[in-house]
Design a protein around this motif. Structure first.
Motif, mmCIF file in Angstrom:
data_model
loop_
_atom_site.group_PDB
_atom_site.id
_atom_site.type_symbol
_atom_site.label_atom_id
_atom_site.label_comp_id
_atom_site.label_asym_id
_atom_site.label_seq_id
_atom_site.Cartn_x
_atom_site.Cartn_y
_atom_site.Cartn_z
ATOM 1 N N ARG A 13 0.834 -1.203 0.000
ATOM 2 C CA ARG A 13 0.000 0.000 0.000
ATOM 3 C C ARG A 13 0.869 1.253 0.000
ATOM 4 O O ARG A 13 0.633 2.205 -0.770
ATOM 5 C CB ARG A 13 -0.906 -0.004 1.227
ATOM 6 C CG ARG A 13 -1.788 1.237 1.366
ATOM 7 C CD ARG A 13 -2.283 1.372 2.785
ATOM 8 N NE ARG A 13 -1.166 1.498 3.732
ATOM 9 C CZ ARG A 13 -1.300 1.422 5.063
ATOM 10 N NH1 ARG A 13 -2.494 1.199 5.590
ATOM 11 N NH2 ARG A 13 -0.245 1.556 5.845
ATOM 12 N N VAL A 63 2.535 1.694 -3.434
ATOM 13 C CA VAL A 63 1.616 2.176 -4.472
ATOM 14 C C VAL A 63 1.291 3.654 -4.242
ATOM 15 O O VAL A 63 1.190 4.442 -5.204
ATOM 16 C CB VAL A 63 0.328 1.332 -4.493
ATOM 17 C CG1 VAL A 63 -0.698 1.921 -5.464
ATOM 18 C CG2 VAL A 63 0.642 -0.106 -4.882
ATOM 19 N N GLU A 104 5.730 -8.989 -6.745
ATOM 20 C CA GLU A 104 4.844 -7.834 -6.962
ATOM 21 C C GLU A 104 5.613 -6.659 -7.556
ATOM 22 O O GLU A 104 5.149 -5.989 -8.487
ATOM 23 C CB GLU A 104 4.195 -7.449 -5.632
ATOM 24 C CG GLU A 104 3.237 -6.264 -5.719
ATOM 25 C CD GLU A 104 3.946 -4.937 -5.452
ATOM 26 O OE1 GLU A 104 3.551 -3.924 -6.062
ATOM 27 O OE2 GLU A 104 4.908 -4.950 -4.658
ATOM 28 N N ARG A 125 5.059 -5.009 -11.294
ATOM 29 C CA ARG A 125 4.760 -3.585 -11.456
ATOM 30 C C ARG A 125 5.775 -2.915 -12.376
ATOM 31 O O ARG A 125 5.428 -2.063 -13.199
ATOM 32 C CB ARG A 125 4.758 -2.899 -10.093
ATOM 33 C CG ARG A 125 4.227 -1.458 -10.184
ATOM 34 C CD ARG A 125 4.389 -0.714 -8.881
ATOM 35 N NE ARG A 125 3.927 -1.500 -7.761
ATOM 36 C CZ ARG A 125 4.264 -1.240 -6.503
ATOM 37 N NH1 ARG A 125 5.057 -0.227 -6.225
ATOM 38 N NH2 ARG A 125 3.818 -1.990 -5.526
ATOM 39 N N ARG A 172 -6.145 4.223 -11.586
ATOM 40 C CA ARG A 172 -5.981 2.779 -11.405
ATOM 41 C C ARG A 172 -5.201 2.478 -10.126
ATOM 42 O O ARG A 172 -5.535 1.558 -9.370
ATOM 43 C CB ARG A 172 -5.256 2.191 -12.622
ATOM 44 C CG ARG A 172 -4.994 0.700 -12.512
ATOM 45 C CD ARG A 172 -4.518 0.124 -13.839
ATOM 46 N NE ARG A 172 -3.306 0.753 -14.316
ATOM 47 C CZ ARG A 172 -2.079 0.403 -13.915
ATOM 48 N NH1 ARG A 172 -1.932 -0.547 -13.015
ATOM 49 N NH2 ARG A 172 -1.025 1.003 -14.415
ATOM 50 N N SER A 175 -7.328 2.970 -7.101
ATOM 51 C CA SER A 175 -8.213 1.817 -6.906
ATOM 52 C C SER A 175 -7.462 0.677 -6.219
ATOM 53 O O SER A 175 -8.007 -0.030 -5.367
ATOM 54 C CB SER A 175 -8.779 1.339 -8.256
ATOM 55 O OG SER A 175 -9.561 2.350 -8.857
ATOM 56 N N ARG A 176 -6.184 0.489 -6.619
ATOM 57 C CA ARG A 176 -5.375 -0.550 -5.990
ATOM 58 C C ARG A 176 -5.173 -0.259 -4.502
ATOM 59 O O ARG A 176 -5.232 -1.168 -3.671
ATOM 60 C CB ARG A 176 -4.023 -0.654 -6.697
ATOM 61 C CG ARG A 176 -3.060 -1.679 -6.100
ATOM 62 C CD ARG A 176 -3.619 -3.073 -6.166
ATOM 63 N NE ARG A 176 -2.685 -4.052 -5.622
ATOM 64 C CZ ARG A 176 -2.997 -5.315 -5.336
ATOM 65 N NH1 ARG A 176 -4.244 -5.737 -5.558
ATOM 66 N NH2 ARG A 176 -2.111 -6.135 -4.861
#
Length: 701
Positions: free
Chosen positions: A406, A409, A642, A646, A670, A673-674
């Motif tokens: 989190r 991102v 991950e 990405r 986007r 939203s992730r």
């Protein structure tokens, strides 16, 4: 009553939590939780019913499950094969039976002996004759060949499966004794018993709330020592034991030795059932004193153990459940004033119905209640607590991983602009290099721990073998002085050597050696866990939170493998001389050699098996510890995967963002939203983690 009703609720509650976590974890992180779910679905209470031959174990089990006459229980023959009553076990047939025969390897080991044991014997005693131990096994093979004829060779290693169940079917595979051995032309009774390794019987019984395997054993004093060994092997797989005693001779030395062995491991639970009280002259007056005497003697012999002691009669329970004319006549005879006085004195009530009175007096209902409590709050509870601890470790690591993703991102969202995008790509590439280095260091630390624990396991096996051999050698040498004293006194009667005290010393030697090397392995595992948590924490904060080594199996080591004999007897070898008119004395050296051979024939096979069992327990604990540490490594792998994904998906996009504000907005949306998905996942995982931490299973792990 339902046996294991609370355990059923606990499993269902834990299963709901695991399912919720699996849904929240996402497809890429779901595998460990599906594995835990499979363990919960496969959980089974394992209960062994044991005792001396003809104590009434099979009769008790028939009455206990309400299947009168299913297991062979006549005076002759007796049960000779470990028989597992698999009740409500998922994946099993609804009804039927399966009988597994010895394969070539296991049969050869029984008949000819373990070659490793023979080598050990030859090292300790040149000229050692293993035939002393194996004579009965050879007779077993000859009996099987005589009965089965040409089919004998083709049956070894095979299995007979049936989709129906009957007493006659079971008698063909699990019976032995005089009744089964009279006339090899009998095509039914005990036909396959000599080569049957184990029997599984499939039942569906609504009284059992959880899957249960009830194991009927041949008996711990079976006159055929090979079957006695099969019984001991089966006990190591059980968590709860029901020991059947006879009211006529309760608590022999063999019974005490058996219960001392079973109670040595605190993870096991023992129920004592004194059977056949109906055969006592005045059981309404004798039973309290009988139970008190058994309890007193158990406290004196095993002061640190607690046993649940019940008294009753499987025969009374059988009468209560039968409805044939013979049973009705016997019920009328048994349902007398003595029985009513007994019920009133012991239970404070006399039920109205005759069948209810007999069933209450049988004591079987009390055993069911105690078994249910042990499944709910004893061994079964501890097993669930171990699964609970593993689940908490997995959840804690996943929460830390989600937080890290989190934050990463969120940083990516902030970097979607011209030079920031390019800089972010460089940061991801740099982080990938750092993560690869971190993973390499974790691998090196894990490999170092694996090498260390392998050395510890090897040293443990060697030390245990040396300790056992030293103790055995010392015991054998002690008998030389005893023989010399007997010779000096002119004693010519056979010499009997008591093995009970030696067995206790050997058990203690094994337990102490196991604890010493278990501590060394635990230290290595814990050092690796601390180091791995520190290394992973450099890039993933709190990723190891909740990962611990609590609840690993085999804190202590005990086993149901016991010496098959309590004492050994050797005849005196006479000294020869020219003075024929004198009574020949004892040849101490030759008598000692004979005693040594007999003693080693008994002790060496046992010492090898006990070393193997202890080594397997040590290895199982180490493997369980490694699996906990690998949770950290698994989470790091997922983080690296991950990041790589990405980098592949976003590198080309990032280069276009500075010149295309619309595209940048789409990517930002986007990523937002992730973040929302991750926030929701964290919320759900935190709720599940809170539920786990508040569970009373958390305190039991």
């Amino acid at each position: 009553m339902e046996i294991g009703s609370l355990q059923k609720k606990e499993i269902a509650a834990l299963r709901r939590i695991v399912s919720d976590i699996g849904e929240a974890a996402g497809r890429e992180s779901r595998e460990p939780f599906m594995r835990i779910l499979s363990r919960l679905d496969a959980w089974t209470a394992r209960v062994a019913v044991i005792g001396q031959v003809k104590a009434g174990k099979s009769s008790f089990l028939n009455a206990f499950i309400g299947q009168i006459g299913l297991l062979p229980s006549d005076v002759n023959p007796w049960t000779s094969v470990v028989t597992n009553l698999r009740i409500n076990v998922p994946g099993d047939p609804a009804q039927g039976a399966s009988f597994r025969f010895f394969d070539e390897g296991s049969w050869d080991e029984i008949v000819n002996g373990d070659p490793r044991v023979r080598r050990l014997a030859e090292e300790m005693l040149p000229g050692f004759d293993s035939g002393i131990l194996l004579r009965q096994a050879q007779e077993m093979k000859e009996r099987a060949q005589a009965r089965l004829g040409r089919a004998y060779a083709t049956l070894l290693g095979s299995t007979h499966d049936y989709d129906f169940l009957s007493a006659e079917l079971l008698q063909s595979y699990v019976c032995a004794g005089p009744g089964a051995d009279q006339g090899l032309d009998d095509q039914a009774l005990g036909r396959y018993a000599s080569i049957t390794r184990e029997a599984d019987v499939y039942l569906r019984l609504p009284e059992f709330a959880v899957p249960v395997v009830l194991t009927d054993t041949p008996g711990v004093n079976d006159p055929f020592l090979v079957r006695d060994e099969f019984t001991c092997r089966s006990l190591d797989r059980s968590d709860i034991f029901v020991v059947i005693l006879s009211a006529h001779q309760p608590l022999t030395e063999a019974d005490i030795a058996l219960m001392r062995m079973l109670s040595a491991e605190r993870a096991k639970n023992v129920i004592v059932f004194i059977n056949r009280i109906d055969e006592l002259e005045e059981f309404d007056e004798e039973i309290d004193a009988l139970v008190s005497d058994v309890a007193r003697r158990l406290r004196a012999a095993i002061p640190d153990a607690a046993f649940s002691i019940h008294a009753g009669s499987a025969w009374l329970a059988e009468l209560a459940q039968r409805d044939d004319p013979a049973a009705r006549a016997l019920r009328a005879e048994a349902d007398n004033e003595t029985l009513r006085r007994f019920l009133l004195d012991r239970y404070g009530t006399v039920p109205d119905g005759q069948a209810e009175r007999l069933m209450l007096a049988s004591g079987v209902g009390e055993v069911k209640q105690t078994l249910g409590s042990l499944i709910d709050l004893g061994a079964g509870y501890r097993q669930l607590a171990s699964i609970h601890e593993e689940l908490r470790s997995e959840v804690g690591a996943l929460i830390a991983l989600c937080k890290r993703e989190r934050d990463s991102v969120a940083q990516q969202v902030e970097s979607i602009s011209g030079q920031s995008a390019a800089r972010f790509l460089m940061e991801i590439r740099g982080e990938m290099a750092q993560l690869s280095d971190l993973r390499r260091r974790l691998d090196e630390r894990f490999e170092a721990m694996t090498a260390a624990t392998d050395r510890i396991l090897a040293r443990s096996a060697t030390a245990m073998q040396q300790a056992l051999e030293t103790t055995i050698r010392g015991f054998v040498e002690e008998q030389r002085a005893a023989l010399a004293a007997r010779a000096a006194a002119g004693e010519r009667r056979p010499m009997t050597v008591d093995l009970v005290a030696l067995s206790r010393v050997l058990d203690q030697t094994v337990a102490e050696t196991f604890l010493r090397y278990r501590a060394a392995a635990d230290t290595s595992l814990n050092d690796c866990l601390v180091s791995a948590a520190s290394i992973a924490g450099e890039r993933f904060e709190d990723i190891a939170e909740g990962v611990s080594l609590r609840g690993l199996p085999h804190d202590e080591f005990t086993t149901a493998l016991t010496l098959s004999r309590r004492a050994l007897t050797v005849d005196v070898v006479s000294a020869r001389g020219w003075a024929f008119w004198r009574r020949p004395g004892m040849d101490v050296q030759k008598t000692f050699e004979a005693l040594r051979r007999i003693t080693l024939a008994e002790l060496l096979p046992w010492s090898h098996k006990i070393m193997k069992a202890a080594t397997e327990a040590q290895a199982e604990r180490v493997v369980a510890g490694k699996e906990r540490i690998q949770i950290i490594l698994s989470m790091v792998d997922k983080a690296i995967a991950e990041r790589a994904q990405r980098l592949r998906s976003d590198s080309s996009v990032m280069a276009q963002l500075a010149a295309d504000p619309t595209r940048a907005a789409q990517v930002s949306h986007r990523l937002q939203s992730r973040i929302e998905v991750l926030e929701r996942r964290l919320q759900l995982l935190s709720i599940s983690d809170s539920r786990l931490s508040k569970s009373h299973l958390a305190a039991a792990a």
